[in-house]
Design a protein around this motif. Structure first.
Motif, PDB file in Angstrom:
ATOM      1  N   GLU A   5      29.796 -35.757 -45.921  1.00 17.04           N
ATOM      2  CA  GLU A   5      28.452 -35.570 -46.466  1.00 17.04           C
ATOM      3  C   GLU A   5      28.097 -34.092 -46.369  1.00 17.04           C
ATOM      4  O   GLU A   5      28.627 -33.369 -45.510  1.00 17.04           O
ATOM      5  CB  GLU A   5      27.403 -36.391 -45.691  1.00 17.04           C
ATOM      6  N   TYR A  10      25.482 -46.828 -44.245  1.00 16.51           N
ATOM      7  CA  TYR A  10      26.521 -46.830 -45.268  1.00 16.51           C
ATOM      8  C   TYR A  10      27.408 -48.049 -45.044  1.00 16.51           C
ATOM      9  O   TYR A  10      27.600 -48.484 -43.909  1.00 16.51           O
ATOM     10  CB  TYR A  10      27.422 -45.596 -45.148  1.00 16.51           C
ATOM     11  N   TYR A  44      30.963 -49.224 -44.442  1.00 21.52           N
ATOM     12  CA  TYR A  44      32.052 -48.491 -43.788  1.00 21.52           C
ATOM     13  C   TYR A  44      33.344 -49.287 -43.886  1.00 21.52           C
ATOM     14  O   TYR A  44      33.382 -50.481 -43.556  1.00 21.52           O
ATOM     15  CB  TYR A  44      31.681 -48.239 -42.320  1.00 21.52           C
ATOM     16  N   ILE A  71      32.850 -44.115 -46.585  1.00 21.37           N
ATOM     17  CA  ILE A  71      31.471 -44.605 -46.493  1.00 21.37           C
ATOM     18  C   ILE A  71      30.853 -44.578 -47.891  1.00 21.37           C
ATOM     19  O   ILE A  71      31.024 -43.620 -48.641  1.00 21.37           O
ATOM     20  CB  ILE A  71      30.624 -43.784 -45.497  1.00 21.37           C
ATOM     21  N   THR A  72      30.156 -45.654 -48.222  1.00 23.88           N
ATOM     22  CA  THR A  72      29.567 -45.799 -49.557  1.00 23.88           C
ATOM     23  C   THR A  72      28.221 -46.504 -49.439  1.00 23.88           C
ATOM     24  O   THR A  72      27.861 -47.045 -48.386  1.00 23.88           O
ATOM     25  CB  THR A  72      30.480 -46.641 -50.473  1.00 23.88           C
ATOM     26  N   LYS A  82      24.860 -45.650 -49.599  1.00 29.15           N
ATOM     27  CA  LYS A  82      23.863 -45.143 -48.640  1.00 29.15           C
ATOM     28  C   LYS A  82      22.479 -45.700 -48.952  1.00 29.15           C
ATOM     29  O   LYS A  82      22.046 -45.709 -50.099  1.00 29.15           O
ATOM     30  CB  LYS A  82      23.833 -43.616 -48.720  1.00 29.15           C
TER      31      LYS A  82
END
Length: 292
Positions: free
Chosen positions: A140, A171, A173, A180-181, A183
């Motif tokens: 990030e 996120y 995981y 990580i997706t 959010k």
């Protein structure tokens, strides 16, 4: 109300990142600004300090017993016996006005740590993963004060705090590759409660948050976003917390003296202390170790 104890006489300028070393039975934490790792042996009633000669944002215990660390000059391995620091990778060599802050290992043994500007006034920080093969991946960016991290195996979730946002984000995981997706915000912290800082997770999957300027640690349900409880402390700048002790029923809490005036320090003589709430009524889980 459960009693708050001071663990030892050591006061940190910016105490952070407590972690329970299971193998050695020690509570370990850092003083970021002074570049110290403190190790307290509760049974032996003794303190050992490792000086690393640069700011140190976070440590985690490695499977071989040493430390992986996020330091001012990047990621490194610290020999817990000699104190020798082996620097490995500096993803922000081009950003000398940044430093590393909080960091932890994920369930697969990767070390995650984020950066922040020393000025604390712009979004120049990022979140990185340091892998077993010593590669570094940026996860990030546009972070102002990278802070608390926690993972829930059951929820396949990664929780994260960028302090000035007053939020905890979640996120999805993937343990197998660390991605990580998706959010989204799961907790909103009222500004009057203090800024969210370090964070840990308990056996029930509830999040524990330290409040900078808030005199407290709080427990939250990340599914509902509801605050469940609060423990008040005798210092305003509470920085992080973790569970320790043989049964992980003791809550250890770090604090800071940084930013307090002389008058405030007189009113908060215990600022900078490591606190513990023994048999706090909740049970934690062992910290993930770095698979080096």
């Amino acid at each position: 109300m459960r009693s708050v104890e001071v663990v030892c006489d050591q006061k940190s300028e910016l105490g952070e990142g407590p972690v329970w070393d299971v193998a050695r039975g020690l509570i370990c934490w850092v003083d970021i600004l002074n570049g110290h790792i403190h190790e307290w042996d509760a049974e032996g009633n003794s303190l050992n300090t490792i000086k690393v000669d640069q700011m140190i944002g976070a440590i985690a215990v490695c499977v071989d017993g040493n430390y992986v660390a996020a330091l001012k000059n990047g990621f490194g391995i610290i020999d817990c016996k000699s104190g020798n620091v082996q620097m490995i990778a500096d993803p922000e060599e081009h950003l000398p006005e940044n430093r590393f802050n909080d960091g932890k290992c994920d369930p697969s043994g990767r070390f995650w740590a984020g950066t922040m500007p020393l000025s604390e006034d712009k979004a120049s920080g990022s979140l990185y993963v340091f892998n077993k093969d010593r590669s570094v991946i940026k996860m990030e960016d546009n972070i102002t004060i990278s802070n608390g991290l926690a993972w829930s195996k059951a929820e396949k979730a990664f929780y994260y705090i960028d302090t000035p946002t007053l939020k905890v984000v979640r996120y999805d995981y993937a343990a197998e590759n660390g991605t990580i997706t998706n959010k989204r915000t799961v907790i909103h912290i009222p500004k009057e409660a203090g800024f969210p800082d370090g964070m840990t997770i308990d056996r029930e999957g509830m999040l524990w948050i330290a409040h900078w300027g808030g005199w407290q640690v709080t427990r939250w349900n990340p599914i509902t976003g509801e605050q469940l409880t609060s423990f008040k402390l005798p210092a305003s700048n509470i920085t992080s917390c973790t569970f320790g002790g043989s049964a992980f029923k003791d809550l250890y809490i770090t604090s800071a003296r940084k930013g307090l005036s002389e008058e405030e320090l007189k009113q908060q003589p215990l600022a900078g202390s490591l606190f513990v709430i023994r048999n706090c009524g909740y049970t934690g889980v062992p910290a993930n170790e770095f698979k080096n």
